[in-house]
Write an enzyme that holds these catalytic residues in place. Structure first.
Site, PDB file in Angstrom:
ATOM      1  CG  HIS A   1      22.857  40.963   5.978  1.00  0.00           C
ATOM      2  ND1 HIS A   1      23.028  39.663   5.576  1.00  0.00           N
ATOM      3  CD2 HIS A   1      24.082  41.385   6.407  1.00  0.00           C
ATOM      4  CE1 HIS A   1      24.292  39.313   5.761  1.00  0.00           C
ATOM      5  NE2 HIS A   1      24.960  40.339   6.251  1.00  0.00           N
TER       6      HIS A   1
ATOM      7  CG  HIS B   1      26.995  43.402   6.233  1.00  0.00           C
ATOM      8  ND1 HIS B   1      26.964  42.543   7.309  1.00  0.00           N
ATOM      9  CD2 HIS B   1      26.859  44.657   6.740  1.00  0.00           C
ATOM     10  CE1 HIS B   1      26.817  43.256   8.425  1.00  0.00           C
ATOM     11  NE2 HIS B   1      26.752  44.536   8.105  1.00  0.00           N
TER      12      HIS B   1
ATOM     13  CG  ASP C   1      29.886  39.557   3.099  1.00  0.00           C
ATOM     14  OD1 ASP C   1      29.325  40.546   3.613  1.00  0.00           O
ATOM     15  OD2 ASP C   1      29.932  38.441   3.659  1.00  0.00           O
ATOM     16  CG  HIS C   2      25.655  38.875   2.652  1.00  0.00           C
ATOM     17  ND1 HIS C   2      25.203  37.631   3.009  1.00  0.00           N
ATOM     18  CD2 HIS C   2      26.741  39.121   3.430  1.00  0.00           C
ATOM     19  CE1 HIS C   2      25.978  37.150   3.972  1.00  0.00           C
ATOM     20  NE2 HIS C   2      26.916  38.030   4.244  1.00  0.00           N
TER      21      HIS C   2
ATOM     22  CG  HIS D   1      24.828  39.992  10.920  1.00  0.00           C
ATOM     23  ND1 HIS D   1      26.104  39.857  11.410  1.00  0.00           N
ATOM     24  CD2 HIS D   1      24.971  40.259   9.591  1.00  0.00           C
ATOM     25  CE1 HIS D   1      26.973  40.033  10.420  1.00  0.00           C
ATOM     26  NE2 HIS D   1      26.317  40.271   9.309  1.00  0.00           N
TER      27      HIS D   1
ATOM     28  CG  ASP E   1      26.445  37.015   7.411  1.00  0.00           C
ATOM     29  OD1 ASP E   1      26.525  35.981   6.727  1.00  0.00           O
ATOM     30  OD2 ASP E   1      27.133  38.036   7.182  1.00  0.00           O
TER      31      ASP E   1
ATOM     32  CG  HIS F   1      30.130  33.928   5.950  1.00  0.00           C
ATOM     33  ND1 HIS F   1      31.126  34.548   5.224  1.00  0.00           N
ATOM     34  CD2 HIS F   1      29.157  34.861   6.115  1.00  0.00           C
ATOM     35  CE1 HIS F   1      30.774  35.808   4.982  1.00  0.00           C
ATOM     36  NE2 HIS F   1      29.572  36.018   5.509  1.00  0.00           N
TER      37      HIS F   1
HETATM   38 FE    FE Z   1      28.569  38.005   5.519  1.00  0.00          FE
HETATM   39 ZN    ZN Z   2      26.961  40.242   7.168  1.00  0.00          ZN
END
Ligand code: FE
Ligand code: ZN
Length: 252
Positions: free
Chosen positions: A53, A55, A57-58, A109, A126, A164
């Site tokens: 996805h 975001h 952090d990905h 998410h 996530d 995570h």
């Molecule tokens: Fe994340």
């Molecule tokens: Zn995320």
């Protein structure tokens, strides 16, 4: 079949590294530096990138990785992903390092969230976490609940590679929901020992999640009773229980 290991990133992210010999693919490289370091240390050649996805952090490391490795980037077609070469929407079958990988649409998410399933291994970003699930930033409780159902339909021995290390925190909440769940108490002890030894709690198995993850247990009498004890007006409908448990977790 490829091997799987993790590259830690940021505070608690796992970037999954798939390797077959010296060939490598990474899942959700939020940061390029630790990936580059690992590729170099092991003399690996990057062949592709899978994104669950949008975001940061990905996908935050994609641009830097692509500058060095002009590889295919598989990602949700309806999300804004840097350098995406293969836009996906779920239902596709890919071949990754010579292994068939099925693409699952798991919105909730985010709306385009994907999971990647390779015989016995699920990379779910996530969506599902150890003893928890992702926050509903874009989707509805109905969408996330259906996505979790889709995951729950996989074999119980499926390894759940989430993105995570949230398991300990999630287990604390799970225990508040189900104080009498023995499998949960046993998992809490096991995860505490792993974390104390500096080891990841991930991957878990789907069977383990079904026995201990409240978000996969919304039709269990004890979970319904716990939700009703918090709020007597919540209906017994599965998605209503899911929605309530998710909100309870947000405020925990
Ligand atoms: Fe994340
Ligand atoms: Zn995320």
């Amino acid at each position: 079949m490829f091997d799987v290991s993790f590259i830690p990133a940021f505070k608690d992210n796992y970037i999954w590294l798939l390797t077959r010999g010296q060939r490598a693919v990474v899942v959700d490289p939020g940061d390029a530096a630790p990936v580059q370091a690992r590729l170099q240390a092991e003399g690996l050649t990057l062949e592709g990138i899978l994104i669950t996805h949008h975001h940061a952090d990905h996908q935050g490391g994609v641009a830097e990785l692509k500058a060095c490795w002009p590889v295919a980037v598989y990602a949700p077609g309806n999300e804004s992903i840097t350098g995406c070469t293969h836009p996906l929407s779920g239902g596709e079958r890919l071949e990754i390092l010579g292994t068939p990988v099925d693409v699952l649409a798991v919105p909730g998410h985010t709306l385009g969230h994907l999971a990647y399933y390779a015989t016995g291994r699920l990379f779910c970003g996530d969506t599902l976490f150890g003893a928890g699930c992702g926050r509903l930033f874009e989707g509805t409780p109905e969408q996330m609940s259906a996505s979790l159902d889709c995951i729950a339909a996989l074999p119980d021995d499926t390894l759940i590679y989430c993105a995570h290390e949230y398991t300990e925190m999630n287990l604390r909440f799970a225990l508040a929901v189900e104080p009498d769940n023995l499998a949960l108490r046993e998992r809490i002890a096991r995860v505490a020992a792993l974390r104390a030894a500096g080891r990841p709690s991930v991957p878990s198995t789907l069977g383990e999640e079904k026995a201990t993850n409240p978000f996969l247990r919304c039709t269990e009498a004890d979970v319904i009773a716990a939700a009703r004890q918090q709020n007597a007006t919540v209906s017994g409908k599965k998605t209503a229980i899911f929605k309530f448990i998710r909100e309870w977790r947000n405020n925990f």
